[in-house]
Design a protein around this motif. Structure first.
Motif, PDB file in Angstrom:
ATOM      1  N   LEU A 174      15.178 -61.375 -20.728  1.00  0.00           N
ATOM      2  CA  LEU A 174      16.271 -62.071 -20.076  1.00  0.00           C
ATOM      3  C   LEU A 174      15.959 -63.544 -19.867  1.00  0.00           C
ATOM      4  O   LEU A 174      16.835 -64.409 -20.022  1.00  0.00           O
ATOM      5  N   ILE A 175      14.711 -63.853 -19.505  1.00  0.00           N
ATOM      6  CA  ILE A 175      14.343 -65.262 -19.346  1.00  0.00           C
ATOM      7  C   ILE A 175      14.440 -65.990 -20.684  1.00  0.00           C
ATOM      8  O   ILE A 175      14.922 -67.126 -20.759  1.00  0.00           O
ATOM      9  N   PRO A 580       8.872 -67.729 -20.624  1.00  0.00           N
ATOM     10  CA  PRO A 580       8.483 -67.324 -19.269  1.00  0.00           C
ATOM     11  C   PRO A 580       7.153 -67.929 -18.843  1.00  0.00           C
ATOM     12  O   PRO A 580       6.912 -68.148 -17.655  1.00  0.00           O
ATOM     13  N   GLY A 581       6.279 -68.223 -19.816  1.00  0.00           N
ATOM     14  CA  GLY A 581       4.983 -68.776 -19.485  1.00  0.00           C
ATOM     15  C   GLY A 581       5.043 -70.175 -18.909  1.00  0.00           C
ATOM     16  O   GLY A 581       4.076 -70.643 -18.300  1.00  0.00           O
ATOM     17  N   GLN A 582       6.165 -70.867 -19.102  1.00  0.00           N
ATOM     18  CA  GLN A 582       6.323 -72.210 -18.563  1.00  0.00           C
ATOM     19  C   GLN A 582       6.733 -72.212 -17.093  1.00  0.00           C
ATOM     20  O   GLN A 582       6.744 -73.259 -16.446  1.00  0.00           O
ATOM     21  N   LEU A 590      10.570 -65.414  -8.274  1.00  0.00           N
ATOM     22  CA  LEU A 590      11.933 -65.629  -7.789  1.00  0.00           C
ATOM     23  C   LEU A 590      12.952 -65.256  -8.855  1.00  0.00           C
ATOM     24  O   LEU A 590      13.978 -64.635  -8.562  1.00  0.00           O
ATOM     25  N   THR A 591      12.647 -65.613 -10.104  1.00  0.00           N
ATOM     26  CA  THR A 591      13.552 -65.263 -11.208  1.00  0.00           C
ATOM     27  C   THR A 591      13.658 -63.752 -11.360  1.00  0.00           C
ATOM     28  O   THR A 591      14.742 -63.200 -11.581  1.00  0.00           O
ATOM     29  N   ARG A 597      18.673 -58.701  -8.639  1.00  0.00           N
ATOM     30  CA  ARG A 597      19.912 -58.748  -7.864  1.00  0.00           C
ATOM     31  C   ARG A 597      21.131 -58.683  -8.789  1.00  0.00           C
ATOM     32  O   ARG A 597      22.137 -58.042  -8.473  1.00  0.00           O
ATOM     33  N   ARG A 598      21.048 -59.386  -9.909  1.00  0.00           N
ATOM     34  CA  ARG A 598      22.165 -59.327 -10.850  1.00  0.00           C
ATOM     35  C   ARG A 598      22.380 -57.907 -11.351  1.00  0.00           C
ATOM     36  O   ARG A 598      23.516 -57.460 -11.526  1.00  0.00           O
TER      37      ARG A 598
END
Length: 629
Positions: A174-175, A580-582, A590-591, A597-598
């Protein structure tokens, strides 16, 4: 000022519900059984009252702010308000069946925390009642009933979010998708740049007017003087004395049973950095405790909760609601001396031991005063409302004028200057008031009539002037028509120009972008990697570019009509997945929570739509919609 109070009280649940409503309307529109009976709607036999529909309508109007409310927009808002009320009802019915409840104290605490209702940092009841009545047009009791329903929904949504979980692989995918960047360049052919090439003759304006006989209509309207007895009036006249409140508390004291308290200890182990190690440590400590080792020294040595660790893990005396749900459930599920299994919460891993149980102290009036006062006011408001309605009926029978009634009851005459049958204000869409003003037995000018709007509201009205239905004259709408025709013609020219440029680029897609548009008036945006919500990229362009598919690293050339921008030609040259590694560890966590939550919100959406499909929903004849819609 108050239109977002409910959203502030309940978080994003209201926005979730609105998204469901808009999705349903966009896809299918209203699809209910229609009944000729005089009611708004019934959901599984439960009636949606006119006041609840009016509240939903006011919420939609509040979202729009200052806007020209055309008949077409009025119809659409009525549909959205009706759908909102229906979805709210099916979900609340379901949650009530599932045992979800919201206490009076929870409502009171939430409302007291709203800054709008505070004076010098302290809750002020007069300010609260005045603002709710003036800005929302409802009583405090009705507002609190709305909040009760909203908090119930938020409570359920919160439980979904607490239990939501996504695997690391799902989070990564998703990221990569959400944070994807695309290399894009585009050129905009503005509609505005062609307006000076357009000339609209008077004959074209006349023809447009003649060809649109159903447009530019004005409904029949009236000027109405009125007195309104409603819960807000009753609420404003209720007085509360200490003596009366004390007597009322004596009557209802049995409702406030003493709350049980429990004393427990816990050991908290953080698991955010190395979950496996934390779990292993927790299992080892649990085994040592079960083998008989003392709890207190282990808590002092290992617990990450510094405050309780110094006390041997002692949490003191607690009541329900004092801790996060998993820990609270463990504390209230055990017997004194019993040790819990490993309990996971948002703070880490817990091992809990229950020490003692005791009955709570019986509440005093002072400790529950706000809740008791709220209940007292509601009871007094109901009685006073009936009294005022009876007095109004007597006055209408005996008084000679509206002014006499206003003087006798200490009320102020109000005026609806341009009242129409589909006006949301001041009475809402109401069949009874419409019949009195516009029906076959409509009032003659100057005549008085009392009208029962619904169970809570009674009005005395006097029509002072009427304006028949008609059509606005051409001169009143000529400039509006001319502007419409100019924009349509300019849009056509911009599209023709843009299409020619697009054909040139498609013929040689590898051409330098600036060269293709060098001799045009198009505005260029240089090639750059952009995100999905890059502010410099029009939304329509971003949506089209991120929907496009690059095959075998080929270029992608496309076009789109972008509202407010014009005809846009874009070229997509590369795609870069989000990394995602960044993301810093804290932002990654948090993401992960946001994505969970979504996922939970999607579950709520699916539930509401399923409940709606299964419900028995009937629409009465108190709201009329155009048949073609």
């Amino acid at each position: 000022m108050l239109q977002d109070i409910r959203e502030r009280l309940i978080g994003t649940t209201g926005k979730i519900m609105l998204a469901i409503i808009l999705l349903l309307l966009a896809g299918t529109g209203l699809n209910y059984t229609i009944s000729p009976a005089p009611f708004i709607a019934k959901v599984n036999g439960e009636e949606i009252t006119p006041s609840r529909f009016d509240a939903a309508m006011q919420e939609q109007l509040g979202r729009l702010g200052e806007i020209d409310l055309t008949p077409a927009l009025q119809q659409q808002l009525q549909r959205v308000a009706l759908e909102q009320a229906v979805l709210d009802e099916v979900l609340v019915q379901y949650l009530t069946e599932q045992g979800y409840r919201v206490s009076d104290s929870q409502i009171s605490d939430a409302i007291r925390a709203v800054p709008d209702f505070q004076v010098d940092g302290q809750f002020d009841r007069d300010t609260y009642q005045r603002l709710v009545a003036q800005r929302l047009g409802i009583t405090a009791a009705r507002f609190e009933a709305n909040i009760r329903r909203d908090l119930m929904v938020a409570q359920y949504a919160g439980s979904l979010r607490e239990s939501a979980f996504m695997t690391p692989g799902e989070v990564r995918e998703l990221i990569e998708l959400v944070n994807e960047e695309r290399e894009l360049e585009f050129a905009s052919v503005s509609v505005d740049s062609f307006l000076d090439q357009v000339t609209i003759e008077a004959e074209a304006v006349q023809a447009y007017y003649d060809d649109s006989p159903t447009r530019f209509q004005t409904p029949e309207s009236a000027m109405v003087d009125y007195l309104l007895v409603d819960p807000a009036l009753a609420q404003s006249q209720v007085e509360v004395s200490d003596e009366a409140l004390a007597a009322y508390f004596d009557e209802i004291k049995a409702d406030y049973a003493a709350e049980e308290e429990r004393r427990a200890r816990h050991i908290l182990l953080r698991n955010d950095e190395d979950p496996a190690a934390a779990t292993a440590t927790a299992q080892d400590l649990l085994a040592r405790l079960n083998a008989g080792e003392a709890f207190e020294p282990l808590a002092e040595e290992f617990s990450a909760d510094g405050g309780s660790a110094r006390q041997g893990g002692d949490l003191g005396w607690v009541r329900r609601g004092d801790f996060v749900a998993p820990v609270e459930e463990a504390i209230f599920a055990m017997q004194p001396g019993e040790l819990s299994d490993i309990v996971q919460s948002e703070f880490g891993l817990h091992i809990v031991r229950l020490e003692e149980v005791r009955a709570g102290d019986p509440p005093t009036l002072q400790s529950v005063r706000s809740e008791v006062e709220q209940r007292y006011r509601q009871s007094q408001e109901s009685a006073l409302l009936l009294s005022l309605q009876g007095e109004l009926a007597d006055q209408v029978f005996s008084a000679e004028s509206l002014e006499d009634i206003a003087t006798a009851m200490g009320m102020e005459i109000r005026t609806a200057a341009e009242f129409t049958a589909d006006s949301p204000l001041p009475f809402g869409v109401n069949e009874a008031i419409n019949a009195a003003v516009f029906g076959e037995q409509a009032l003659s000018e100057g005549q008085l009539r009392d009208v029962q709007l619904d169970n809570d509201r009674t009005a005395v009205i006097r029509v002072t002037a009427r304006t028949p239905a008609g059509r606005q004259p051409l001169e009143a709408v000529a400039e509006q028509i001319k502007s419409t025709l100019e924009r349509e013609a300019a849009t056509t020219l911009a599209t023709q120009s843009g299409q020619a440029l697009l054909d040139t680029l498609l013929a040689a897609p590898d051409s330098a972008f600036a060269e293709v548009f060098a001799d045009s008036s198009a505005q260029l945006n240089e090639k750059a990697f952009v995100t999905r919500r890059a502010p410099e990229v029009p939304a329509a362009v971003s949506a089209a570019a991120f929907d496009a598919v690059l095959l075998n690293d080929a270029l992608y050339v496309g076009s789109v009509q972008a509202p407010g921008v014009g005809f846009v030609i874009y070229r997509l040259t590369d795609i870069k997945a989000g990394d995602p590694g960044q993301l810093p560890a804290q932002q990654l966590d948090l993401t992960r929570q946001q994505l969970a939550r979504r996922s939970a919100d999607a579950q709520l959406n699916a539930l509401v739509m399923a409940l709606r499909d299964e419900a028995s929903i009937k629409i009465g004849n108190m709201i009329e919609f155009d048949s073609e819609e």
